[in-house]
Design a protein around this motif. Structure first.
Motif, PDB file in Angstrom:
ATOM      1  N   UNK A   8       0.824  -1.214   0.000  1.00  0.00           N
ATOM      2  CA  UNK A   8       0.000   0.000   0.000  1.00  0.00           C
ATOM      3  C   UNK A   8       0.853   1.256   0.000  1.00  0.00           C
ATOM      4  N   UNK A   9       1.925   1.231   0.767  1.00  0.00           N
ATOM      5  CA  UNK A   9       2.822   2.382   0.811  1.00  0.00           C
ATOM      6  C   UNK A   9       3.456   2.605  -0.564  1.00  0.00           C
ATOM      7  N   UNK A  10       3.847   1.508  -1.231  1.00  0.00           N
ATOM      8  CA  UNK A  10       4.411   1.620  -2.573  1.00  0.00           C
ATOM      9  C   UNK A  10       3.414   2.197  -3.563  1.00  0.00           C
ATOM     10  N   UNK A  11       2.165   1.739  -3.495  1.00  0.00           N
ATOM     11  CA  UNK A  11       1.122   2.267  -4.382  1.00  0.00           C
ATOM     12  C   UNK A  11       0.890   3.741  -4.088  1.00  0.00           C
ATOM     13  N   UNK A  12       0.915   4.104  -2.808  1.00  0.00           N
ATOM     14  CA  UNK A  12       0.730   5.504  -2.426  1.00  0.00           C
ATOM     15  C   UNK A  12       1.821   6.375  -3.037  1.00  0.00           C
ATOM     16  N   UNK A  13       3.081   5.937  -2.925  1.00  0.00           N
ATOM     17  CA  UNK A  13       4.173   6.729  -3.498  1.00  0.00           C
ATOM     18  C   UNK A  13       4.097   6.750  -5.024  1.00  0.00           C
ATOM     19  N   UNK A  14       3.704   5.649  -5.649  1.00  0.00           N
ATOM     20  CA  UNK A  14       3.535   5.635  -7.108  1.00  0.00           C
ATOM     21  C   UNK A  14       2.415   6.571  -7.552  1.00  0.00           C
ATOM     22  N   UNK A  15       1.416   6.729  -6.701  1.00  0.00           N
ATOM     23  CA  UNK A  15       0.310   7.617  -7.048  1.00  0.00           C
ATOM     24  C   UNK A  15       0.767   9.071  -7.150  1.00  0.00           C
ATOM     25  N   UNK A  16       1.926   9.383  -6.584  1.00  0.00           N
ATOM     26  CA  UNK A  16       2.448  10.746  -6.641  1.00  0.00           C
ATOM     27  C   UNK A  16       3.262  11.008  -7.914  1.00  0.00           C
ATOM     28  N   UNK A  17       3.507   9.996  -8.719  1.00  0.00           N
ATOM     29  CA  UNK A  17       4.269  10.188  -9.959  1.00  0.00           C
ATOM     30  C   UNK A  17       3.574  11.194 -10.887  1.00  0.00           C
TER      31      UNK A  17
END
Length: 172
Positions: A8-17
Motif C-alpha cells: 500500500x505504501x508503494x502504491x501511495x508513493x507511485x500515485x504521486x508520480x
C-alpha cells in the motif's frame, strides 16, 4: 491504512508520480531546464507524499457519511489552504537547499505571485490526497463488512447444525 503494508505504501508513493510530472511541466512552462525541473519536482512530490499522509486522521474523524456538510467543507477547505501553504513554504526552503547543494542552474528568482500558484497547487494536492485516503477508508470498511458477514454466515450454519443435532439426539 497506507502504512499497514509495504504494498500500500508503494502504491501511495507511485500515485504521486503524476504530481511530479505535473510539477515538472509547470517548471518547464516558466523556463526551467529538464534537469532542474525533474529534481525540484521530485523533491516536491516526495515532500507532498509525506506531508499529506497527515490528512488520514482527519479522514477518520470526518467520515463522508454523518458529518454535517458545513463542518466537512469548512474543515477541508481550511486544511487544504493550510497544508498547501505549509507545502509551498517547505518546498521553497527545501528546494533552495537542494538547488544550492547540487548546484542546479535555475533561472532568476520566481516572482512573489508564483507563491499563490504554489499554494494553490499544494491545496489541490491536499484534496487529491484526501480523496485517496477516503477511497482507502471505504475499501477497508467494505473488507471489514465482508469479513463480518462471512463470520455471521458461519455462526448461522453452526447454529443450524446444533439445532439439527438436538432434533436427532433430543436427550443430549
Amino acid at each position: 491504512p497506507i502504512l499497514s503494508s509495504r504494498a500500500r505504501l508503494g502504491v501511495y508513493f507511485l500515485a504521486w508520480v503524476p504530481a511530479v510530472v505535473f510539477l515538472m511541466s509547470q517548471f518547464a512552462v516558466v523556463g526551467w531546464g529538464l534537469w532542474s525541473g525533474l529534481v525540484i519536482s521530485t523533491v516536491g512530490g516526495l515532500l507532498a507524499s509525506v506531508l499529506f499522509l497527515s490528512c488520514w486522521p482527519l479522514c477518520r474523524v470526518l467520515p463522508l457519511k454523518g458529518t454535517p456538510a458545513a463542518t466537512f467543507l469548512g474543515t477541508w477547505i481550511a486544511a487544504a489552504i493550510l497544508m498547501g501553504t505549509v507545502w509551498a513554504w517547505t518546498m521553497d526552503r527545501l528546494c533552495g537547499f537542494v538547488v544550492r547543494g547540487l548546484r542546479i542552474p535555475v533561472p532568476a528568482e520566481p516572482p512573489k505571485a508564483a507563491w499563490l500558484g504554489l499554494i494553490g497547487i499544494g491545496a489541490i494536492f491536499c484534496r487529491v490526497a484526501v480523496a485517496y485516503h477516503y477511497l482507502l477508508d471505504a475499501q477497508e470498511r467494505a473488507r471489514e463488512a465482508e469479513a463480518t458477514q462471512q463470520e455471521l454466515r458461519e455462526l448461522a450454519r453452526e447454529a443450524e447444525l446444533k439445532a439439527l443435532r438436538a432434533q436427532l439426539n433430543p436427550h443430549f
